[in-house]
Design an enzyme around this catalytic site. Structure first.
Site, PDB file in Angstrom:
ATOM      1  N   ALA A  65     -47.209  66.975  -3.660  1.00 45.99           N
ATOM      2  CA  ALA A  65     -48.072  67.379  -2.320  1.00 45.99           C
ATOM      3  C   ALA A  65     -49.376  66.708  -2.776  1.00 45.99           C
ATOM      4  CB  ALA A  65     -48.195  68.820  -1.974  1.00 45.99           C
ATOM      5  N   GLY A 109     -43.470  68.311  -4.748  1.00 47.68           N
ATOM      6  CA  GLY A 109     -43.074  68.214  -3.240  1.00 47.68           C
ATOM      7  C   GLY A 109     -42.394  66.886  -3.293  1.00 47.68           C
ATOM      8  N   GLU A 112     -38.870  67.841  -4.539  1.00 46.41           N
ATOM      9  CA  GLU A 112     -38.410  68.549  -3.320  1.00 46.41           C
ATOM     10  C   GLU A 112     -37.892  67.774  -2.197  1.00 46.41           C
ATOM     11  OE1 GLU A 112     -41.879  70.946  -3.255  1.00 46.41           O
ATOM     12  OE2 GLU A 112     -40.663  72.755  -3.491  1.00 46.41           O
ATOM     13  N   GLU A 132     -45.741  72.576 -10.421  1.00 48.26           N
ATOM     14  CA  GLU A 132     -46.671  73.508  -9.697  1.00 48.26           C
ATOM     15  C   GLU A 132     -47.348  74.870 -10.183  1.00 48.26           C
ATOM     16  OE1 GLU A 132     -43.799  72.771  -8.618  1.00 48.26           O
ATOM     17  OE2 GLU A 132     -43.847  72.039  -6.139  1.00 48.26           O
TER      18      GLU A 132
HETATM   19  C1  HXC Z   1     -53.229  63.892  -5.131  1.00 47.61           C
HETATM   20  C2  HXC Z   1     -52.582  62.506  -7.053  1.00 47.61           C
HETATM   21  C3  HXC Z   1     -51.471  63.416  -7.323  1.00 47.61           C
HETATM   22  C4  HXC Z   1     -51.097  64.540  -6.281  1.00 47.61           C
HETATM   23  C5  HXC Z   1     -51.545  61.709  -8.888  1.00 47.61           C
HETATM   24  N1  HXC Z   1     -52.573  61.619  -7.951  1.00 47.61           N
HETATM   25  N2  HXC Z   1     -50.672  62.886  -8.242  1.00 47.61           N
HETATM   26  N3  HXC Z   1     -53.485  62.986  -6.159  1.00 47.61           N
HETATM   27  N4  HXC Z   1     -52.101  64.760  -5.442  1.00 47.61           N
HETATM   28  N5  HXC Z   1     -50.136  65.336  -6.327  1.00 47.61           N
HETATM   29  C6  HXC Z   1     -53.346  60.676  -8.089  1.00 47.61           C
HETATM   30  C7  HXC Z   1     -54.549  60.849  -9.287  1.00 47.61           C
HETATM   31  O1  HXC Z   1     -55.319  61.628  -9.068  1.00 47.61           O
HETATM   32  C8  HXC Z   1     -54.850  59.635  -9.747  1.00 47.61           C
HETATM   33  O2  HXC Z   1     -55.884  59.102  -8.623  1.00 47.61           O
HETATM   34  C9  HXC Z   1     -53.706  58.616  -8.986  1.00 47.61           C
HETATM   35  O3  HXC Z   1     -53.057  59.403  -8.334  1.00 47.61           O
HETATM   36  C10 HXC Z   1     -53.001  58.134 -10.492  1.00 47.61           C
HETATM   37  O4  HXC Z   1     -52.622  59.335 -11.130  1.00 47.61           O
HETATM   38  P1  HXC Z   1     -52.978  59.415 -12.908  1.00 47.61           P
HETATM   39  O5  HXC Z   1     -53.255  60.894 -13.157  1.00 47.61           O
HETATM   40  O6  HXC Z   1     -54.307  58.706 -13.209  1.00 47.61           O
HETATM   41  O7  HXC Z   1     -51.752  58.781 -13.303  1.00 47.61           O
HETATM   42  P2  HXC Z   1     -51.080  59.114 -14.817  1.00 47.61           P
HETATM   43  O8  HXC Z   1     -52.086  59.258 -15.840  1.00 47.61           O
HETATM   44  O9  HXC Z   1     -49.985  58.026 -15.072  1.00 47.61           O
HETATM   45  O10 HXC Z   1     -50.437  60.525 -14.652  1.00 47.61           O
HETATM   46  C11 HXC Z   1     -48.972  60.673 -13.600  1.00 47.61           C
HETATM   47  C12 HXC Z   1     -48.718  62.022 -13.339  1.00 47.61           C
HETATM   48  C13 HXC Z   1     -50.159  62.859 -12.833  1.00 47.61           C
HETATM   49  C14 HXC Z   1     -48.083  62.757 -14.481  1.00 47.61           C
HETATM   50  C15 HXC Z   1     -47.945  62.024 -12.110  1.00 47.61           C
HETATM   51  O11 HXC Z   1     -50.677  62.104 -11.852  1.00 47.61           O
HETATM   52  C16 HXC Z   1     -49.954  64.186 -12.355  1.00 47.61           C
HETATM   53  O12 HXC Z   1     -49.668  65.089 -13.208  1.00 47.61           O
HETATM   54  N6  HXC Z   1     -49.784  64.228 -11.161  1.00 47.61           N
HETATM   55  C17 HXC Z   1     -49.855  65.576 -10.499  1.00 47.61           C
HETATM   56  C18 HXC Z   1     -48.377  66.251 -10.549  1.00 47.61           C
HETATM   57  C19 HXC Z   1     -48.331  67.532  -9.735  1.00 47.61           C
HETATM   58  O13 HXC Z   1     -48.933  68.295 -10.235  1.00 47.61           O
HETATM   59  N7  HXC Z   1     -47.312  67.663  -8.693  1.00 47.61           N
HETATM   60  C20 HXC Z   1     -47.341  68.640  -8.004  1.00 47.61           C
HETATM   61  C21 HXC Z   1     -48.476  69.019  -6.822  1.00 47.61           C
HETATM   62  S1  HXC Z   1     -48.016  70.372  -5.868  1.00 47.61           S
HETATM   63  P3  HXC Z   1     -57.344  58.515  -9.357  1.00 47.61           P
HETATM   64  O14 HXC Z   1     -58.372  58.480  -7.804  1.00 47.61           O
HETATM   65  O15 HXC Z   1     -58.034  59.496 -10.013  1.00 47.61           O
HETATM   66  O16 HXC Z   1     -57.105  57.248  -9.851  1.00 47.61           O
HETATM   67  C22 HXC Z   1     -46.842  70.359  -5.001  1.00 47.61           C
HETATM   68  C23 HXC Z   1     -46.588  71.372  -4.042  1.00 47.61           C
HETATM   69  C24 HXC Z   1     -45.607  71.265  -3.181  1.00 47.61           C
HETATM   70  O17 HXC Z   1     -46.215  69.248  -4.831  1.00 47.61           O
HETATM   71  C25 HXC Z   1     -45.143  72.172  -2.252  1.00 47.61           C
HETATM   72  C26 HXC Z   1     -44.532  72.002  -0.806  1.00 47.61           C
HETATM   73  C27 HXC Z   1     -44.722  70.478  -0.633  1.00 47.61           C
END
Ligand code: HXC
Length: 258
Positions: A65, A109, A112, A132
């Site tokens: 998400a 997400g 999911e 998460e």
């Molecule tokens: C918003 C995101 C994002 C996310 C990545 N980006 N994941 N933006 N929401 N979930 C953005 C980063 O901020 C970054 O933007 C760009 O995408 C590239 O990501 P990087 O982090 O620079 O890439 P990398 O170093 O290769 O790392 C990849 C990654 C990391 C390991 C996937 O991005 C990461 O940990 N993302 C979050 C994963 C996460 O926690 N997901 C769960 C979310 S909560 P900029 O502008 O900085 O370039 C969730 C709740 C679900 O899903 C509930 C119901 C749906």
């Protein structure tokens, strides 16, 4: 329909819906989820489409998400706006088969969403996770419920509590995905599976989807009863007559969804 966050390509009775927010690794914001639901519903209602593929980019199916969109929300906003509830309900209501073709990150997400599809074909670069917990929350669209059903309690707990990622090989051996192929072959493999499904009776395919899903909602006795009723019901279709006649006549069946 012109979309901003997805690309839809329908050819040979298969709709391919590609998540397309490359700057955010296909993070699922409300816009993307709304467009995805619209595209799925359009494909579901189309006379032409017989199978749907949901995919992302080589680097990410979806990294979860959209955290920036959620970060400032309050409990009251999340609850009153039923965030993520509406898209879940709409995706679950799709009756045609949906294959998730996953390359790269399928996190939160994203994982999911892949699990909401009917089965997952992964590239060897795929990484699944429910991270998460690192954000001080938990999964909200099936990451504790569907994942436990896919891979069992121990791995689901491990994934949800540690936030670690599962690679494609582990996902295959634990039953999260049905196949793993080299990244370059992912779409060919998904398309091949979709073509196989598209060649069946759509009535039978939709009934198979419905009955397998029923296994996760009910007791074995009730599920078997439901399956038997659906099985009997298909004998009211011309496709059953055609399928069995084609077998006897040693030819390909020509299903007409009637
Ligand atoms: C918003 C995101 C994002 C996310 C990545 N980006 N994941 N933006 N929401 N979930 C953005 C980063 O901020 C970054 O933007 C760009 O995408 C590239 O990501 P990087 O982090 O620079 O890439 P990398 O170093 O290769 O790392 C990849 C990654 C990391 C390991 C996937 O991005 C990461 O940990 N993302 C979050 C994963 C996460 O926690 N997901 C769960 C979310 S909560 P900029 O502008 O900085 O370039 C969730 C709740 C679900 O899903 C509930 C119901 C749906």
């Amino acid at each position: 329909m012109a979309y901003e966050t997805i690309i839809v390509d329908t050819s040979d009775d298969i709709a391919v819906i590609r998540l397309n927010r490359p700057d955010a690794l296909n993070a699922l914001n409300q816009k993307l989820l709304g467009e995805l639901c619209m595209a799925l519903e359009e494909a579901d209602g189309s006379d032409k489409v017989r199978c749907i593929i949901v995919t992302g980019s080589e680097k990410a199916f979806a990294a979860g998400a959209d955290i920036t969109e959620m970060a400032d929300k309050t409990f009251v906003e999340m609850t009153s706006q039923a965030i993520f509830q509406e898209p879940s309900r709409r995706i679950e209501a799709i009756r045609k088969p949906i294959i998730a073709a996953v390359s790269g990150y399928a996190l939160g997400g994203g994982c999911e969403l892949a699990m909401m599809c009917d089965f997952i074909i992964a590239s060897d670069t795929a990484k699944f996770g429910q991270p998460e917990i690192n954000l001080g929350v938990i999964a909200g669209m099936g990451g504790t419920q569907r994942l436990a059903r896919y891979v069992g309690k121990s791995k689901a707990m491990d994934m949800n509590l540690t936030g670690r990622f599962m690679d494609a090989e582990e996902a295959l051996t634990s039953g999260l995905v049905s196949r793993v192929v080299p990244a370059k072959k992912l779409m060919d493999e998904a398309r091949g599976a979709a073509q196989k499904i598209a060649a069946k009776s759509l009535l039978a395919a939709m009934t198979a989807k419905d009955t397998v899903n029923r296994a996760f909602e009910t007791t074995l006795a009730e599920g078997l009863n439901y399956e038997r009723r659906c099985f009997y019901g298909l004998f009211a279709t011309q496709d059953q007559k055609e399928g069995m006649a084609a077998f006897a006549e040693k030819r390909e069946a020509q299903f007409r969804d009637k």
